[in-house]
Motif scaffolding. Structure first.
Motif, mmCIF file in Angstrom:
data_model
loop_
_atom_site.group_PDB
_atom_site.id
_atom_site.type_symbol
_atom_site.label_atom_id
_atom_site.label_comp_id
_atom_site.label_asym_id
_atom_site.label_seq_id
_atom_site.Cartn_x
_atom_site.Cartn_y
_atom_site.Cartn_z
ATOM 1 N N ALA A 1 1.101 -1.096 0.552
ATOM 2 C CA ALA A 1 -0.189 -0.523 0.572
ATOM 3 C C ALA A 1 1.185 1.127 0.321
ATOM 4 C CB ALA A 1 -1.193 0.306 1.526
ATOM 5 N N ARG A 2 2.446 1.076 0.772
ATOM 6 C CA ARG A 2 2.655 2.697 0.716
ATOM 7 C C ARG A 2 3.505 2.340 -0.678
ATOM 8 N NH1 ARG A 2 3.863 4.402 5.485
ATOM 9 N NH2 ARG A 2 6.132 5.577 5.704
ATOM 10 N N ASN A 3 3.465 1.847 -1.104
ATOM 11 C CA ASN A 3 4.216 1.712 -2.807
ATOM 12 C C ASN A 3 3.389 2.157 -3.712
ATOM 13 O OD1 ASN A 3 6.789 0.329 -1.783
ATOM 14 N ND2 ASN A 3 6.143 -1.559 -2.297
ATOM 15 N N ASP A 4 2.316 1.857 -3.548
ATOM 16 C CA ASP A 4 1.116 2.278 -4.362
ATOM 17 C C ASP A 4 0.893 3.805 -4.353
ATOM 18 O OD1 ASP A 4 -0.856 2.044 -6.462
ATOM 19 O OD2 ASP A 4 -2.213 1.985 -4.415
ATOM 20 N N ALA A 5 1.110 4.282 -2.967
ATOM 21 C CA ALA A 5 0.669 5.527 -2.815
ATOM 22 C C ALA A 5 2.264 6.850 -2.781
ATOM 23 C CB ALA A 5 0.829 5.078 -0.881
ATOM 24 N N ARG A 6 3.527 5.917 -2.648
ATOM 25 C CA ARG A 6 4.163 6.884 -3.129
ATOM 26 C C ARG A 6 4.313 7.010 -4.840
ATOM 27 N NH1 ARG A 6 8.463 2.811 -2.896
ATOM 28 N NH2 ARG A 6 8.226 2.397 -4.933
ATOM 29 N N ASN A 7 3.385 5.999 -5.999
ATOM 30 C CA ASN A 7 3.634 5.787 -7.224
ATOM 31 C C ASN A 7 3.042 6.763 -7.308
ATOM 32 O OD1 ASN A 7 5.600 4.502 -7.352
ATOM 33 N ND2 ASN A 7 3.828 2.248 -7.837
ATOM 34 N N ARG A 8 1.450 7.227 -6.188
ATOM 35 C CA ARG A 8 0.162 7.994 -6.515
ATOM 36 C C ARG A 8 0.895 9.480 -6.498
ATOM 37 N NH1 ARG A 8 -5.029 5.215 -6.988
ATOM 38 N NH2 ARG A 8 -4.600 2.906 -7.543
ATOM 39 N N VAL A 9 1.723 9.845 -4.954
ATOM 40 C CA VAL A 9 2.057 10.825 -4.570
ATOM 41 C C VAL A 9 2.845 11.429 -5.652
ATOM 42 C CG1 VAL A 9 3.862 12.351 -3.108
ATOM 43 C CG2 VAL A 9 1.959 10.590 -2.232
ATOM 44 N N SER A 10 3.888 10.824 -6.548
ATOM 45 C CA SER A 10 5.108 11.037 -7.525
ATOM 46 C C SER A 10 4.103 11.348 -9.136
ATOM 47 C CB SER A 10 5.795 10.181 -7.778
ATOM 48 O OG SER A 10 6.874 9.183 -6.453
ATOM 49 N N ASN A 11 3.589 11.074 -8.737
ATOM 50 C CA ASN A 11 2.584 11.656 -10.034
ATOM 51 C C ASN A 11 1.743 12.206 -9.822
ATOM 52 O OD1 ASN A 11 3.060 8.946 -11.474
ATOM 53 N ND2 ASN A 11 0.959 7.824 -11.251
ATOM 54 N N VAL A 12 0.880 13.214 -8.512
ATOM 55 C CA VAL A 12 0.430 14.124 -8.953
ATOM 56 C C VAL A 12 1.060 15.101 -7.945
ATOM 57 C CG1 VAL A 12 -0.002 15.613 -6.469
ATOM 58 C CG2 VAL A 12 -1.165 12.745 -6.888
ATOM 59 N N LEU A 13 2.540 14.683 -8.135
ATOM 60 C CA LEU A 13 3.502 16.005 -8.132
ATOM 61 C C LEU A 13 4.226 16.397 -8.952
ATOM 62 C CD1 LEU A 13 5.740 14.607 -4.488
ATOM 63 C CD2 LEU A 13 4.091 16.271 -5.072
ATOM 64 N N ILE B 1 2.470 16.305 -11.486
ATOM 65 C CA ILE B 1 0.791 16.891 -12.228
ATOM 66 C C ILE B 1 1.281 17.709 -12.331
ATOM 67 C CG2 ILE B 1 -1.362 17.408 -12.696
ATOM 68 C CD1 ILE B 1 -1.485 13.976 -12.932
ATOM 69 N N GLY B 2 1.890 18.425 -10.581
ATOM 70 C CA GLY B 2 1.554 20.038 -10.358
ATOM 71 C C GLY B 2 2.718 20.971 -9.871
ATOM 72 N N LEU B 3 3.471 19.815 -10.490
ATOM 73 C CA LEU B 3 5.413 20.438 -11.478
ATOM 74 C C LEU B 3 4.620 21.420 -13.057
ATOM 75 C CD1 LEU B 3 8.146 18.380 -10.239
ATOM 76 C CD2 LEU B 3 7.652 20.558 -8.942
ATOM 77 N N LYS B 4 3.788 20.423 -13.117
ATOM 78 C CA LYS B 4 3.331 20.645 -14.712
ATOM 79 C C LYS B 4 2.347 22.112 -14.785
ATOM 80 C CE LYS B 4 4.514 16.351 -17.026
ATOM 81 N NZ LYS B 4 4.027 15.220 -17.427
ATOM 82 N N ASN B 5 1.914 22.092 -13.347
ATOM 83 C CA ASN B 5 0.495 23.182 -13.821
ATOM 84 C C ASN B 5 1.467 24.199 -12.965
ATOM 85 O OD1 ASN B 5 -1.232 21.785 -15.144
ATOM 86 N ND2 ASN B 5 -2.113 20.847 -13.260
ATOM 87 N N ASP B 6 2.706 24.556 -12.351
ATOM 88 C CA ASP B 6 3.464 24.715 -11.316
ATOM 89 C C ASP B 6 2.486 25.532 -10.280
ATOM 90 O OD1 ASP B 6 5.076 26.306 -13.387
ATOM 91 O OD2 ASP B 6 3.017 28.203 -14.324
ATOM 92 N N LYS B 7 1.619 24.237 -9.118
ATOM 93 C CA LYS B 7 1.076 24.522 -8.610
ATOM 94 C C LYS B 7 2.533 23.975 -7.506
ATOM 95 C CE LYS B 7 -3.047 25.457 -9.707
ATOM 96 N NZ LYS B 7 -3.484 26.436 -9.535
#
Length: 72
Positions: free
Chosen positions: A30-42, A44-50
């Motif tokens: 579950a932690r590995n899955d969360a790590r991957n999702r957090v990385s994806n969110v970050l 996307i946030g970088l691309k959107n200047d968030k």
């Protein structure tokens, strides 16, 4: 203090974010899955200047904090 408000004043890496979201007994899968999702969110946030990248693997919601981290 919420994790998001904390990110306004500091830089955090993906492991610190995941550790903040989950208790110690959380299964590693579950932690590995969360790590991957957090990385994806970050990402996307970088691309959107968030989110802003500080040193390698570290992020902040504040451009100034991220830039100061890089300079130090």
């Amino acid at each position: 203090m919420s994790l998001i408000s904390f990110c306004d004043t500091t830089v955090l890496g993906v492991p610190e974010i995941v550790d903040t979201l989950f208790v110690d007994g959380t299964p590693q899968s579950a932690r590995n899955d969360a790590r991957n999702r957090v990385s994806n969110v970050l990402s996307i946030g970088l691309k959107n200047d968030k989110w802003y990248r500080a040193k390698k693997g570290q992020y902040s919601l504040s451009r100034e904090v991220a830039e100061a981290s890089i300079a130090s």
